[in-house]
Design a protein around this motif. Structure first.
Motif, mmCIF file in Angstrom:
data_model
loop_
_atom_site.group_PDB
_atom_site.id
_atom_site.type_symbol
_atom_site.label_atom_id
_atom_site.label_comp_id
_atom_site.label_asym_id
_atom_site.label_seq_id
_atom_site.Cartn_x
_atom_site.Cartn_y
_atom_site.Cartn_z
ATOM 1 N N ILE A 249 -7.137 -5.760 41.513
ATOM 2 C CA ILE A 249 -6.212 -6.903 41.440
ATOM 3 C C ILE A 249 -5.893 -7.484 42.815
ATOM 4 C CG2 ILE A 249 -5.129 -6.045 39.319
ATOM 5 C CD1 ILE A 249 -2.645 -5.340 41.094
ATOM 6 N N ILE A 250 -6.372 -6.847 43.881
ATOM 7 C CA ILE A 250 -6.040 -7.262 45.245
ATOM 8 C C ILE A 250 -6.852 -8.476 45.692
ATOM 9 C CG2 ILE A 250 -6.019 -6.528 47.681
ATOM 10 C CD1 ILE A 250 -3.947 -5.092 45.964
ATOM 11 N N THR A 251 -8.094 -8.571 45.220
ATOM 12 C CA THR A 251 -9.051 -9.527 45.793
ATOM 13 C C THR A 251 -9.776 -10.340 44.713
ATOM 14 O OG1 THR A 251 -11.076 -9.673 47.145
ATOM 15 C CG2 THR A 251 -10.780 -7.666 45.846
ATOM 16 N N PHE A 252 -10.289 -11.493 45.165
ATOM 17 C CA PHE A 252 -11.111 -12.335 44.291
ATOM 18 C C PHE A 252 -12.596 -12.001 44.436
ATOM 19 C CE2 PHE A 252 -7.280 -14.998 44.496
ATOM 20 C CZ PHE A 252 -7.137 -15.341 43.162
ATOM 21 N N ALA A 253 -12.909 -10.861 45.075
ATOM 22 C CA ALA A 253 -14.306 -10.488 45.304
ATOM 23 C C ALA A 253 -15.086 -10.386 43.999
ATOM 24 C CB ALA A 253 -14.381 -9.162 46.068
ATOM 25 N N GLU A 254 -14.450 -9.857 42.951
ATOM 26 C CA GLU A 254 -15.141 -9.707 41.666
ATOM 27 C C GLU A 254 -15.247 -11.037 40.918
ATOM 28 O OE1 GLU A 254 -12.320 -8.052 42.371
ATOM 29 O OE2 GLU A 254 -12.837 -5.919 42.561
ATOM 30 N N GLU A 255 -14.164 -11.822 40.941
ATOM 31 C CA GLU A 255 -14.116 -13.052 40.131
ATOM 32 C C GLU A 255 -14.909 -14.208 40.739
ATOM 33 O OE1 GLU A 255 -10.395 -10.653 39.454
ATOM 34 O OE2 GLU A 255 -11.484 -11.391 41.210
ATOM 35 N N GLY A 256 -14.978 -14.280 42.055
ATOM 36 C CA GLY A 256 -15.737 -15.343 42.709
ATOM 37 C C GLY A 256 -14.891 -16.558 43.072
ATOM 38 N N GLU A 257 -15.553 -17.495 43.750
ATOM 39 C CA GLU A 257 -14.865 -18.631 44.356
ATOM 40 C C GLU A 257 -14.316 -19.633 43.347
ATOM 41 O OE1 GLU A 257 -15.448 -21.537 48.186
ATOM 42 O OE2 GLU A 257 -17.241 -20.718 47.236
ATOM 43 N N ALA A 258 -15.080 -19.938 42.299
ATOM 44 C CA ALA A 258 -14.620 -20.933 41.318
ATOM 45 C C ALA A 258 -13.304 -20.486 40.676
ATOM 46 C CB ALA A 258 -15.688 -21.160 40.246
ATOM 47 N N PHE A 259 -13.235 -19.216 40.317
ATOM 48 C CA PHE A 259 -12.014 -18.683 39.715
ATOM 49 C C PHE A 259 -10.867 -18.688 40.731
ATOM 50 C CE2 PHE A 259 -9.123 -15.228 38.510
ATOM 51 C CZ PHE A 259 -8.823 -15.598 37.205
ATOM 52 N N MET A 260 -11.166 -18.316 41.979
ATOM 53 C CA MET A 260 -10.143 -18.332 43.026
ATOM 54 C C MET A 260 -9.558 -19.734 43.193
ATOM 55 S SD MET A 260 -10.503 -17.452 47.114
ATOM 56 C CE MET A 260 -11.496 -18.919 47.488
ATOM 57 N N ASN A 261 -10.420 -20.731 43.272
ATOM 58 C CA ASN A 261 -9.952 -22.109 43.440
ATOM 59 C C ASN A 261 -9.099 -22.560 42.266
ATOM 60 O OD1 ASN A 261 -11.269 -22.308 45.892
ATOM 61 N ND2 ASN A 261 -13.104 -23.259 45.030
ATOM 62 N N GLN A 262 -9.478 -22.127 41.094
ATOM 63 C CA GLN A 262 -8.712 -22.450 39.879
ATOM 64 C C GLN A 262 -7.307 -21.852 39.955
ATOM 65 O OE1 GLN A 262 -10.666 -21.450 36.032
ATOM 66 N NE2 GLN A 262 -8.850 -20.199 35.647
ATOM 67 N N GLU A 263 -7.208 -20.604 40.386
ATOM 68 C CA GLU A 263 -5.908 -19.936 40.485
ATOM 69 C C GLU A 263 -5.059 -20.525 41.618
ATOM 70 O OE1 GLU A 263 -5.050 -17.426 37.917
ATOM 71 O OE2 GLU A 263 -6.656 -18.824 37.396
ATOM 72 N N LEU A 264 -5.701 -20.848 42.739
ATOM 73 C CA LEU A 264 -4.960 -21.451 43.851
ATOM 74 C C LEU A 264 -4.413 -22.829 43.470
ATOM 75 C CD1 LEU A 264 -7.088 -20.467 46.983
ATOM 76 C CD2 LEU A 264 -4.859 -19.573 46.282
ATOM 77 N N ALA A 265 -5.154 -23.556 42.657
ATOM 78 C CA ALA A 265 -4.672 -24.865 42.180
ATOM 79 C C ALA A 265 -3.406 -24.689 41.352
ATOM 80 C CB ALA A 265 -5.759 -25.559 41.355
ATOM 81 N N LYS A 266 -3.328 -23.610 40.593
ATOM 82 C CA LYS A 266 -2.128 -23.330 39.792
ATOM 83 C C LYS A 266 -0.949 -22.990 40.697
ATOM 84 C CE LYS A 266 -4.813 -21.455 35.902
ATOM 85 N NZ LYS A 266 -5.166 -20.200 35.183
ATOM 86 N N VAL A 267 -1.211 -22.232 41.759
ATOM 87 C CA VAL A 267 -0.161 -21.900 42.730
ATOM 88 C C VAL A 267 0.369 -23.178 43.379
ATOM 89 C CG1 VAL A 267 0.359 -20.702 44.892
ATOM 90 C CG2 VAL A 267 -1.092 -19.596 43.178
ATOM 91 N N THR A 268 -0.566 -24.051 43.769
ATOM 92 C CA THR A 268 -0.192 -25.323 44.393
ATOM 93 C C THR A 268 0.654 -26.165 43.447
ATOM 94 O OG1 THR A 268 -2.185 -25.335 45.758
ATOM 95 C CG2 THR A 268 -1.100 -27.455 45.401
ATOM 96 N N ALA A 269 0.243 -26.247 42.197
ATOM 97 C CA ALA A 269 0.990 -27.039 41.213
ATOM 98 C C ALA A 269 2.397 -26.474 41.010
ATOM 99 C CB ALA A 269 0.238 -27.062 39.883
ATOM 100 N N HIS A 270 2.511 -25.152 41.008
ATOM 101 C CA HIS A 270 3.812 -24.523 40.768
ATOM 102 C C HIS A 270 4.790 -24.789 41.916
ATOM 103 C CE1 HIS A 270 6.584 -21.516 39.087
ATOM 104 N NE2 HIS A 270 6.831 -21.184 40.356
ATOM 105 N N TYR A 271 4.310 -24.702 43.155
ATOM 106 C CA TYR A 271 5.206 -24.820 44.308
ATOM 107 C C TYR A 271 5.213 -26.208 44.947
ATOM 108 C CZ TYR A 271 6.302 -19.871 44.224
ATOM 109 O OH TYR A 271 6.774 -18.631 43.853
ATOM 110 N N ALA A 272 4.571 -27.154 44.303
ATOM 111 C CA ALA A 272 4.475 -28.508 44.873
ATOM 112 C C ALA A 272 5.843 -29.121 45.167
ATOM 113 C CB ALA A 272 3.689 -29.409 43.937
ATOM 114 N N GLY A 273 6.845 -28.750 44.400
ATOM 115 C CA GLY A 273 8.178 -29.324 44.590
ATOM 116 C C GLY A 273 8.996 -28.653 45.674
ATOM 117 N N ASN A 274 8.484 -27.572 46.245
ATOM 118 C CA ASN A 274 9.208 -26.858 47.298
ATOM 119 C C ASN A 274 8.703 -27.336 48.656
ATOM 120 O OD1 ASN A 274 10.160 -24.991 49.221
ATOM 121 N ND2 ASN A 274 10.206 -23.332 47.722
ATOM 122 N N PRO A 275 9.553 -27.970 49.471
ATOM 123 C CA PRO A 275 9.102 -28.502 50.769
ATOM 124 C C PRO A 275 8.626 -27.421 51.735
ATOM 125 C CG PRO A 275 11.500 -28.604 50.575
ATOM 126 C CD PRO A 275 10.979 -28.245 49.230
ATOM 127 N N ALA A 276 8.978 -26.164 51.466
ATOM 128 C CA ALA A 276 8.545 -25.078 52.345
ATOM 129 C C ALA A 276 7.083 -24.724 52.122
ATOM 130 C CB ALA A 276 9.410 -23.835 52.117
#
Length: 293
Positions: A249-276
């Motif tokens: 669960i520590i790394t995206f080494a198993e899942e690969g880049e496409a999955f990582m980018n998908q998850e990071l997009a969700k993180v970005t969407a969630h915190y988009a309203g926080n100026p920090a």
């Protein structure tokens, strides 16, 4: 002075101002970062074009580059100038757990002296945009034997670095594990949570939020996000791509880049309203190069 001459002067100085503004923006941290760590600067010594091409292909706009005194300042200058021309801010990276040892400050001072000397002689378009520390004091033996003293040593280190970067007129950033929001301190620096202190005493932090799903990442950085918002500071969320024995669960080494980018997009969407929230970071160039698509 004729009207045409006046117009030419206005256009010339407008273009000069625009050019200067562009250079200034390229050397500053981007509003929303996609950052990465370059731990092996010999990569750009051996293949500068290839290293830059990889970083640019990933749309990275902020790079934490390890300082190795064995590499010439000219090599750093060439890499930084070319990176800046592509809109990529370059930060001087260094740090080790041993820096919080009783005489660990000697290594930190060498690093800061190197950066100070470099900044003094580098061309404007080849200067570092800031300093980025990766110390990880919890890996030093003193963390287990005397955590309070080790924490104070780490805080002293941050303060010393802050003094140096303030003189240089560049920001100080630091890497920080997500669980520092559970570590308390009580010493001459006051009392409270270590995460909040580090956020308050740097321009920004990159949280090592090493998990491989958006819900987990979002959850483990929420306290730091709230702290940074309250303090008017910035947070970049870092994820891992390297193979590790610490658990899948520590790394995206198993899942690969496409999955990582998908998850990071969700993180970005969630915190988009926080100026920090100032974007994401991928650890690191070496493992990212071999990460499956």
């Amino acid at each position: 002075m004729g009207k045409k001459v006046v117009i030419m002067f206005v256009v010339f100085f407008s273009l000069m101002a625009f050019s200067a503004q562009g250079q200034a923006q390229a050397s500053e941290a981007p509003e929303q970062a996609l950052a990465t760590w370059l731990w092996n600067p010999w990569m750009f010594v051996q293949d500068e074009a290839g290293t830059l091409a990889f970083i640019e292909s990933k749309q990275v706009n902020k790079v934490y580059v390890q300082v190795d005194p064995d590499i010439s300042k000219a090599a750093y200058g060439s890499f930084i100038a070319k990176a800046q021309a592509k809109g990529i801010a370059v930060y001087a990276l260094d740090g080790a757990p041993s820096w919080v040892a009783p005489k660990g400050y000697i290594n930190q001072d060498r690093f800061l002296a190197w950066v100070t000397d470099y900044q003094a002689t580098a061309a404007q378009n080849a200067k570092f945009a800031g300093v980025h520390l990766d110390v990880e004091p919890y890996l030093y033996s003193g963390w287990a034997s005397n955590q309070a003293a080790t924490i104070k040593s780490f805080q002293t280190l941050i303060k010393r670095a802050g003094t140096s970067t303030a003189k240089l007129g560049i920001p100080l950033e630091a890497d920080m594990p997500f669980w520092f929001d559970e570590i308390k301190y009580k010493n001459t620096f006051g009392r409270g949570l270590l995460a909040e202190w580090i956020i308050g005493n740097t321009a920004g932090v990159t949280i090592m939020a090493y998990r491989d799903s958006a819900p987990m990442i979002i959850d483990i950085v929420k306290n730091e996000m709230a702290m940074a918002q309250r303090l008017g500071k910035s947070v970049v969320v870092g994820v891992e791509t390297g193979v590790t024995d610490e658990g899948s669960i520590i790394t995206f080494a198993e899942e690969g880049e496409a999955f990582m980018n998908q998850e990071l997009a969700k993180v970005t969407a969630h915190y988009a309203g926080n100026p920090a929230y100032k974007g994401n970071a991928v650890h690191h160039v070496g493992s990212w190069l071999t990460l499956r698509p």
